[in-house]
Write an enzyme that holds these catalytic residues in place. Structure first.
Site, short mmCIF file in Angstrom:
data_model
loop_
_atom_site.label_atom_id
_atom_site.label_comp_id
_atom_site.label_asym_id
_atom_site.label_seq_id
_atom_site.Cartn_x
_atom_site.Cartn_y
_atom_site.Cartn_z
N LYS A 73 64.64 56.13 20.70
CA LYS A 73 63.80 56.16 19.56
C LYS A 73 64.09 55.33 18.50
O LYS A 73 63.26 54.53 17.81
CB LYS A 73 63.57 57.58 18.78
CG LYS A 73 62.76 58.59 19.89
CD LYS A 73 62.53 59.86 18.75
CE LYS A 73 61.82 60.88 19.72
NZ LYS A 73 61.77 62.08 19.00
N ASP A 109 56.22 62.18 15.00
CA ASP A 109 56.97 63.30 15.00
C ASP A 109 56.89 64.11 13.56
O ASP A 109 56.56 65.34 13.43
CB ASP A 109 58.61 63.17 14.98
CG ASP A 109 58.97 63.11 16.80
OD1 ASP A 109 58.11 63.34 17.55
OD2 ASP A 109 59.81 62.11 16.82
#
Ligand code: ATR
Length: 283
Positions: A73, A109
């Site tokens: 990420k 997220d």
């Protein structure tokens, strides 16, 4: 699965290592089918030394979008052409869109978590919120709550120095919102509208990151863990009669947000939730 693949099928996927256990293909393929989109989503396991080649390959093969999971990420950022301000402040990308040779990274997220708060009818604007943990999930949630107008954010972490470092970094990005790194002793007397567990405490062993019984005035509780569906932390909340939710909604809505970023269409939430629950029940 989408019905027929042909020369116009748009390709999506997830890169990570490992990715065998991801629920995302089921969620997104279910959504593509439900909306009759000519698209397919697959999992790509990528070795660390091949990450850059894999990202270049997205352009070469005209892949329309990908999700990014552990451990890439943050590592993927230097290989992208552009990044949204939210992903920049979080320092992590979980979704990439490919448009005319340009790869743009974003982070769904945090927005997924905030959207999942609808389950307990909670709007973070003007609220005092406590966050347990200072890892990647805490960063995503902290930045998104700050962006969504929270009034005051209190961060507690087992390793206090990590919470202090995160607060110092984010206070520069969000100067108008009071952010504080606090000890548990300083957290307990606070009047919290919401307390969020972003730590992994409770995932493997039946332990809670804090003793909720010591919070007399807490109004809502959220755990980002979805397996087990009820952690010790959530069990305590239930016993105390505090409205609470687990991390299933965050998982679902990070997917919905990614789907909408890629397709510009409203994600079929119910279909994606059904697919997700099917996957979880077979694990
Ligand atoms: P993620 O990216 O999922 O947030 P992470 O970066 O590994 O994962 O962070 C895990 C978080 O859970 C950290 O805040 C960690 O605390 P430390 O910084 O002190 O390591 C926290 N954590 C893990 N196990 C814990 C436990 N048993 N009790 C309290 N906090 C715990």
């Amino acid at each position: 699965m989408p019905g027929s693949l042909n020369g116009n099928t748009r390709l999506y996927g997830i890169i990570g290592n490992p990715v065998q256990h991801t629920f995302s293909p089921a969620m997104h393929n279910g959504a593509f089918s439900a909306l009759n989109l000519n698209a397919i989503y697959v999992a790509f396991p990528v070795l660390p030394e091949l990450l850059e080649s894999a990202v270049k390959g997205l352009k070469a093969l005209n892949i329309a979008g990908i999700n990014v999971t552990v451990p890439y990420k943050t590592a993927i950022i230097p290989f992208l052409d552009d990044i949204t301000p939210l992903a920049q402040s979080i320092g992590a990308v979980n979704t990439v869109i490919h448009h005319s040779g340009c790869l743009t990274g974003t982070n769904t997220d945090g927005p997924g978590f905030v959207r999942s708060l609808q389950e307990i009818s909670f709007d973070p604007a003007q609220k005092t919120i406590g966050i347990l943990g200072a890892g990647g999930s805490a960063r995503a949630i902290l930045a998104t709550l700050a962006k969504n107008g929270a009034k005051r954010l209190l961060l507690n972490n087992r390793t206090h120095a990590r919470a202090e470092a995160l607060v110092a970094e984010f206070q520069l990005l969000f100067p108008h919102i009071p952010l504080e790194a606090v000890s548990l002793e300083a957290l307990y007397p606070q009047e919290l509208d919401l307390l969020i567990n972003t730590t992994s405490a409770g995932m493997k062993d039946p332990i809670a990151p804090v003793d909720l019984k010591r919070f007399s005035t807490i109004r809502n509780v959220a755990d980002i863990i979805y397996n087990p569906p009820e952690t010790k932390f959530l069990e305590q909340a239930r016993q105390l009669g505090i409205p609470a939710m687990n991390g299933l909604g965050m998982l679902l809505f990070q997917g919905c947000e990614a789907f909408e970023f890629w397709t510009g269409q409203k994600a079929p939430e119910e279909v994606m939730k059904t697919e997700l629950l099917k996957q979880i029940s077979t694990k």
